[in-house]
Design a protein around this motif. Structure first.
Motif, mmCIF file in Angstrom:
data_model
loop_
_atom_site.group_PDB
_atom_site.id
_atom_site.type_symbol
_atom_site.label_atom_id
_atom_site.label_comp_id
_atom_site.label_asym_id
_atom_site.label_seq_id
_atom_site.Cartn_x
_atom_site.Cartn_y
_atom_site.Cartn_z
ATOM 1 N N GLN A 1 43.069 39.260 32.224
ATOM 2 C CA GLN A 1 43.104 40.027 30.975
ATOM 3 C C GLN A 1 41.729 40.594 30.667
ATOM 4 O O GLN A 1 40.728 39.877 30.628
ATOM 5 C CB GLN A 1 43.553 39.158 29.804
ATOM 6 N N ASP B 1 46.284 42.710 32.602
ATOM 7 C CA ASP B 1 46.719 42.888 31.219
ATOM 8 C C ASP B 1 45.522 43.383 30.421
ATOM 9 O O ASP B 1 44.376 42.997 30.700
ATOM 10 C CB ASP B 1 47.198 41.559 30.617
ATOM 11 N N ARG C 1 51.318 47.178 30.318
ATOM 12 C CA ARG C 1 50.582 45.927 30.183
ATOM 13 C C ARG C 1 49.443 46.036 29.175
ATOM 14 O O ARG C 1 48.591 45.158 29.074
ATOM 15 C CB ARG C 1 50.045 45.484 31.547
#
Length: 318
Positions: free
Chosen positions: A4, A27, A65
């Motif tokens: 992320q 993400d 995402r």
């Protein structure tokens, strides 16, 4: 395992980071106080995605995402890497980085996209884990250009830079760890030197902006895109390489050709430059490097003619 990226500030640079991370299958969580930011980001990604597809997407890459959140505190939850992209004002960046440092887990690297500020200045108001607040300066368009300059500050330890380097490599970046902090880092200082000189040429009536750009595109720029400045001059010295080039042309550095003052060409500086070029050449002869450069330039010229059609009118002047 999903990675992320948390992106703070979604202007041109922030959106570039978002598009790159999505293309690499990460993400992305984004925060920007402007209510129009999500719409601008989605439009940016839609425009960038075809180019990213041509480069090659990660198997799990998807624009879906991405999600926006309403606060810095929400944005850093679960982050593997945080990228700050607020406007280039020192006090504003210090305030935002302090907030990020207070909110994020201590092991998470916080990279600032600043093009000029030193990391020690950016770390001043960070009291949680200031060393992980570093410069991570990319180049526009971030989603295509791979260079990112990584600079640690006074509080930064080698492990933090090493972890940062690994994260940016996972984003398909080419990290350049700057040996010591300096305003403007490396690439921008080089570009600014050329920019200042170009402005002098325009101001003095020597050339138009179009003519200067043609000089770069059809001259030095073609070579720089393969081998940079030092190895280009290494080839200019013929079989003896950089040492002969400096002996032959080094004195011209002191001639009043430019508005910029050159450093003193000491024996120590000459040796360091020569040794650096020999390392870059990696045992290849000048003839081998010449051949590699020429093959590259033939192909690159075709790309320039395809993507810079405005230059067609300059053919009689370059």
């Amino acid at each position: 395992m999903n990675h992320q990226l948390s992106v703070i500030g979604t202007g041109v640079i922030g959106n570039g980071w978002i598009a790159r991370a999505l293309a690499q299958g990460w993400d992305v969580v984004a925060f920007d106080p402007d209510p129009k930011a999500p719409a601008r980001t989605h439009a940016f990604i839609e425009n960038a995605w075809p180019s990213l597809q041509r480069l090659g997407l990660a198997e799990s890459a998807s624009p879906t995402r991405l999600r926006f959140v309403d606060s810095v505190e929400e944005a850093v939850i679960g982050a593997d890497l945080i990228q700050e992209n607020v406007p280039e004002r020192l006090e504003l960046k210090r305030e935002m980085l302090a907030a990020l440092d207070a909110a994020a887990e201590k092991h998470v690297i916080i990279g600032s996209s600043t093009s000029g500020f030193k990391p020690s200045d950016l770390q001043q108001d960070c009291h949680n884990a200031p060393g992980r607040v570093i410069v991570a300066h990319p180049f526009n368009p971030v989603y295509l250009l791979p260079l990112v300059e990584l600079v640690g500050g006074e509080a930064t330890v080698p492990d933090q830079l090493a972890r940062a380097q690994a994260h940016y490599q996972a984003l398909a970046m080419r990290p350049l760890v700057v040996r010591r902090e300096i305003e403007g880092h490396i690439a921008d200082r080089l570009m600014e030197a050329l920019w200042r000189e170009a402005l002098h040429l325009v101001n003095d009536g020597v050339a138009t902006t179009e003519e200067i750009d043609a000089a770069v595109v059809y001259g030095c720029g073609l070579r720089w895109s393969l081998m940079g400045t030092f190895l280009t001059f290494h080839l200019a010295g013929g079989e003896q390489g950089m040492r002969h080039m400096l002996e032959q042309f080094g004195p011209a550095l002191k001639l009043p050709w430019t508005k910029l003052e050159a450093p003193e060409l000491t024996n120590d500086l000459i040796d360091r430059v020569v040794d650096g070029c020999n390392h870059q050449a990696a045992g290849r002869s000048v003839a081998e490097l010449d051949s590699r450069r020429d093959d590259f330039l033939v192909e690159l010229l075709g790309l320039v003619q395809k993507y810079w059609p405005e230059a067609e009118g300059l053919e009689g002047r370059i």
